[in-house]
Design a protein around this motif. Structure first.
Motif, PDB file in Angstrom:
ATOM      1  N   ASP A  41       4.370 -43.159 -31.000  1.00 38.48           N
ATOM      2  CA  ASP A  41       5.758 -42.682 -30.963  1.00 38.48           C
ATOM      3  C   ASP A  41       6.590 -43.309 -32.064  1.00 38.48           C
ATOM      4  OD1 ASP A  41       5.280 -41.146 -28.706  1.00 38.48           O
ATOM      5  OD2 ASP A  41       5.626 -42.834 -27.357  1.00 38.48           O
ATOM      6  N   LEU A  42       5.994 -43.533 -33.183  1.00 34.82           N
ATOM      7  CA  LEU A  42       6.666 -44.208 -34.285  1.00 34.82           C
ATOM      8  C   LEU A  42       7.665 -43.271 -34.975  1.00 34.82           C
ATOM      9  CD1 LEU A  42       6.710 -46.811 -36.000  1.00 34.82           C
ATOM     10  CD2 LEU A  42       5.046 -45.726 -37.475  1.00 34.82           C
ATOM     11  N   ASP A  43       8.859 -43.773 -35.217  1.00 36.88           N
ATOM     12  CA  ASP A  43       9.867 -43.041 -35.981  1.00 36.88           C
ATOM     13  C   ASP A  43       9.707 -43.486 -37.441  1.00 36.88           C
ATOM     14  OD1 ASP A  43      12.189 -42.304 -37.376  1.00 36.88           O
ATOM     15  OD2 ASP A  43      13.422 -42.431 -35.573  1.00 36.88           O
ATOM     16  N   PRO A  74      11.376 -33.105 -51.361  1.00 35.41           N
ATOM     17  CA  PRO A  74      10.709 -32.114 -50.521  1.00 35.41           C
ATOM     18  C   PRO A  74      10.022 -32.698 -49.285  1.00 35.41           C
ATOM     19  CG  PRO A  74       9.358 -32.579 -52.436  1.00 35.41           C
ATOM     20  CD  PRO A  74      10.643 -33.362 -52.596  1.00 35.41           C
ATOM     21  N   ARG A  75       9.761 -34.012 -49.282  1.00 38.61           N
ATOM     22  CA  ARG A  75       9.060 -34.652 -48.174  1.00 38.61           C
ATOM     23  C   ARG A  75       9.848 -35.878 -47.708  1.00 38.61           C
ATOM     24  NH1 ARG A  75       5.459 -32.855 -51.828  1.00 38.61           N
ATOM     25  NH2 ARG A  75       5.422 -34.769 -53.034  1.00 38.61           N
ATOM     26  N   PHE A  76       9.757 -36.132 -46.418  1.00 39.18           N
ATOM     27  CA  PHE A  76      10.500 -37.242 -45.820  1.00 39.18           C
ATOM     28  C   PHE A  76       9.578 -38.033 -44.894  1.00 39.18           C
ATOM     29  CE2 PHE A  76      13.469 -33.740 -46.499  1.00 39.18           C
ATOM     30  CZ  PHE A  76      14.415 -34.350 -47.297  1.00 39.18           C
ATOM     31  N   PRO A  77       9.819 -39.321 -44.702  1.00 39.73           N
ATOM     32  CA  PRO A  77      10.731 -40.133 -45.498  1.00 39.73           C
ATOM     33  C   PRO A  77      10.143 -40.391 -46.881  1.00 39.73           C
ATOM     34  CG  PRO A  77       9.526 -41.545 -43.996  1.00 39.73           C
ATOM     35  CD  PRO A  77       9.095 -40.128 -43.702  1.00 39.73           C
ATOM     36  N   ALA A  78      11.003 -40.750 -47.784  1.00 47.29           N
ATOM     37  CA  ALA A  78      10.593 -41.080 -49.151  1.00 47.29           C
ATOM     38  C   ALA A  78      11.500 -42.187 -49.662  1.00 47.29           C
ATOM     39  CB  ALA A  78      10.697 -39.851 -50.050  1.00 47.29           C
ATOM     40  N   VAL A  79      11.017 -42.901 -50.670  1.00 49.76           N
ATOM     41  CA  VAL A  79      11.847 -43.915 -51.314  1.00 49.76           C
ATOM     42  C   VAL A  79      11.720 -43.744 -52.817  1.00 49.76           C
ATOM     43  CG1 VAL A  79      10.053 -45.701 -51.160  1.00 49.76           C
ATOM     44  CG2 VAL A  79      12.429 -46.376 -51.474  1.00 49.76           C
ATOM     45  N   LEU A  95       5.265 -43.407 -45.615  1.00 47.35           N
ATOM     46  CA  LEU A  95       5.522 -44.795 -45.253  1.00 47.35           C
ATOM     47  C   LEU A  95       4.464 -45.714 -45.860  1.00 47.35           C
ATOM     48  CD1 LEU A  95       7.359 -46.593 -43.530  1.00 47.35           C
ATOM     49  CD2 LEU A  95       5.888 -46.080 -41.591  1.00 47.35           C
ATOM     50  N   PRO A  96       4.850 -46.601 -46.792  1.00 50.35           N
ATOM     51  CA  PRO A  96       3.877 -47.498 -47.437  1.00 50.35           C
ATOM     52  C   PRO A  96       3.562 -48.715 -46.580  1.00 50.35           C
ATOM     53  CG  PRO A  96       6.032 -47.827 -48.396  1.00 50.35           C
ATOM     54  CD  PRO A  96       6.185 -46.737 -47.358  1.00 50.35           C
ATOM     55  N   TRP A  97       2.562 -48.590 -45.761  1.00 59.69           N
ATOM     56  CA  TRP A  97       2.157 -49.693 -44.892  1.00 59.69           C
ATOM     57  C   TRP A  97       0.915 -50.362 -45.420  1.00 59.69           C
ATOM     58  CZ3 TRP A  97       2.387 -47.635 -39.192  1.00 59.69           C
ATOM     59  CH2 TRP A  97       3.649 -47.874 -38.674  1.00 59.69           C
ATOM     60  N   GLY A  98       0.679 -51.571 -44.964  1.00 60.68           N
ATOM     61  CA  GLY A  98      -0.550 -52.278 -45.307  1.00 60.68           C
ATOM     62  C   GLY A  98      -0.686 -52.477 -46.801  1.00 60.68           C
TER      63      GLY A  98
END
Length: 142
Positions: A41-43, A74-79, A95-98
């Motif tokens: 359920d991650l936002d 065009p895509r979300f989320p983005a940074v 989402l840039p994880w790890g």
């Protein structure tokens, strides 16, 4: 929950302290796709904001700005990594994880330099281009 281990945080603080110019992390939020199975359920938007605000806390020259549904995303989320607050065309979608977080941190460090670290040959080759190009680079640890 911290975004980095203590030894990683210390290193990122050192890198960010050496920035020659300010870098803005411009977070673009918008309608998210339905999460894939296994993502819980991650936002993702909330997590992107937490991550970028956490990075901004590690250096005086790094800031974070958040906007809902900005144009050109065009895509979300983005940074978008923005040296001196200007869109240089460097963006991270998703989402840039790890291990992927290293790419975002590296992008901030590169954007904060006075001069690019490209070789003279690469810079000369880029000067010879006769039109604008868009490159998509996909990052994965595998």
């Amino acid at each position: 929950m911290p975004i980095l281990r203590p030894e990683e945080e210390t290193k990122v603080r050192e890198w960010f302290a050496g920035l020659a110019r300010p870098v803005e992390l411009f977070v673009a939020l918008g309608p998210e796709e339905t999460p894939r199975a296994g993502s819980g359920d991650l936002d993702f938007g909330t997590e992107m904001v937490r991550l970028c605000e956490g990075l901004a806390e590690l250096g005086d020259g790094v800031t974070c700005r958040v906007e809902e549904k900005p144009e050109g995303f065009p895509r979300f989320p983005a940074v978008s990594i923005r040296p001196d607050g200007h869109d240089a065309g460097v963006r991270y979608d998703g989402l840039p994880w790890g291990y992927e977080l290293g790419s975002l941190v590296g992008g901030v460090v590169e954007a904060g330099r006075e001069e690019p670290t490209l070789s003279a040959g690469s810079l000369a080759a880029l000067e010879e281009l006769d039109r604008d190009l868009t490159l998509d680079v996909f990052v994965t640890p595998t």
